[in-house]
Design an enzyme around this catalytic site. Structure first.
Site, mmCIF file in Angstrom:
data_model
loop_
_atom_site.group_PDB
_atom_site.id
_atom_site.type_symbol
_atom_site.label_atom_id
_atom_site.label_comp_id
_atom_site.label_asym_id
_atom_site.label_seq_id
_atom_site.Cartn_x
_atom_site.Cartn_y
_atom_site.Cartn_z
ATOM 1 N N TYR A 152 14.309 -5.595 15.174
ATOM 2 C CA TYR A 152 14.278 -5.410 13.727
ATOM 3 C C TYR A 152 15.474 -6.096 13.069
ATOM 4 O O TYR A 152 15.330 -6.825 12.082
ATOM 5 C CB TYR A 152 14.260 -3.920 13.399
ATOM 6 N N ALA A 182 15.073 -9.884 13.213
ATOM 7 C CA ALA A 182 14.094 -10.383 12.250
ATOM 8 C C ALA A 182 14.667 -10.416 10.839
ATOM 9 O O ALA A 182 14.478 -11.395 10.097
ATOM 10 C CB ALA A 182 12.835 -9.519 12.287
ATOM 11 N N ASN A 210 7.499 -8.295 1.573
ATOM 12 C CA ASN A 210 7.906 -6.911 1.792
ATOM 13 C C ASN A 210 7.349 -6.309 3.080
ATOM 14 O O ASN A 210 7.963 -5.409 3.656
ATOM 15 C CB ASN A 210 7.472 -6.058 0.600
ATOM 16 N N SER A 266 0.803 -1.221 0.000
ATOM 17 C CA SER A 266 0.000 0.000 0.000
ATOM 18 C C SER A 266 0.837 1.274 0.000
ATOM 19 O O SER A 266 0.315 2.360 -0.276
ATOM 20 C CB SER A 266 -0.937 0.018 1.209
#
Length: 238
Positions: free
Chosen positions: A144, A147, A74, A12
């Site tokens: 982050y 991951a 993504n 988006s």
């Protein structure tokens, strides 16, 4: 007739939106994803919900008439998690980021690999990882970096184990990417001090990362499977 269908998570805005635009320009049918659906081409699924990846995959397969050829992992969450927080708050933030950035990507990759194995045909996974997976990140972003490091390891495993079945995996590691208004983006991350660490002298544009992702999805030679492509303005070189 176009027979190539791609599921792009987090489509988006930012990098995901740019990937969707460039894939569609190449004739790919793109099934988009966002936390909440905002148009007819987008499936809404909050990946913080453990059941969401399965619902997303099933809905995407239905829209793709039972076929998905490309998966682009993504979708991601980048939120600070200071070590000064309470134990439970820090752990909650850790688990939310790992679930959205890694576990959901792993689930979708698993669904895709099983789909391609069952169909006796190949497919491609493109993972949008991060420079942080190799270089690490700030004191507020252990989760982050962890991951994205996990995503890179997962990508390499997929590439090594399924290449013989025609399943290819590619990973891209952007550095800072301008996915917001440039001034606000730089200010929120240290302003000119951030650029001093980037030999190129600027952050990447989403369209640059999307161009690499589109190449991986459609044009990269099969011999490149397992490759990790850096796109960080030489701020980290391996």
């Amino acid at each position: 007739m176009n027979l190539t269908t791609a599921l792009v998570t987090g489509s988006s805005r930012g990098i995901g939106a740019a990937i969707a635009v460039q894939l569609r320009a190449r004739g790919v049918t793109v099934i988009g994803h966002a936390s909440k659906a905002h148009d007819a081409d987008t499936i809404g699924a909050d990946l913080a919900d453990p059941a969401a990846p399965a619902r997303l995959w099933d809905a995407a397969l239905e829209r793709g008439n039972g076929r998905i050829d490309i998966l682009v992992n993504n979708a991601g969450l980048f939120a600070a998690n200071p070590i000064s927080l309470s134990d439970i708050a820090w752990l909650d933030n850790w688990e939310d980021t790992l679930r959205i950035n890694l576990t959901a990507a792993a689930e979708l990759s698993r669904f895709a690999v099983r789909h391609w194995l069952a169909g006796g045909r190949g497919g491609r996974v493109v993972h949008i990882a991060s420079r942080a997976g190799y270089r690490g990140d700030s004191p507020e972003h252990w989760h982050y970096a962890a991951a994205k490091g996990g995503m890179i390891a997962m990508h390499k495993t997929i590439a090594r184990q399924y290449a013989a079945q025609g399943i290819m995996s590619y990973a891209i590691c952007p550095g800072f990417t301008d996915t917001a208004m440039a001034g606000d983006y730089l200010a929120s991350r240290g302003g000119p001090g951030l650029l001093a660490d980037i030999p190129l002298g600027r952050v990447a544009a989403p369209e640059e990362i999307a161009a690499i992702a589109t190449f991986c999805a459609l044009d990269a030679p099969e011999s490149m499977t397992g490759t990790v492509i850096d796109a960080n303005g030489a701020s980290y070189v391996r």
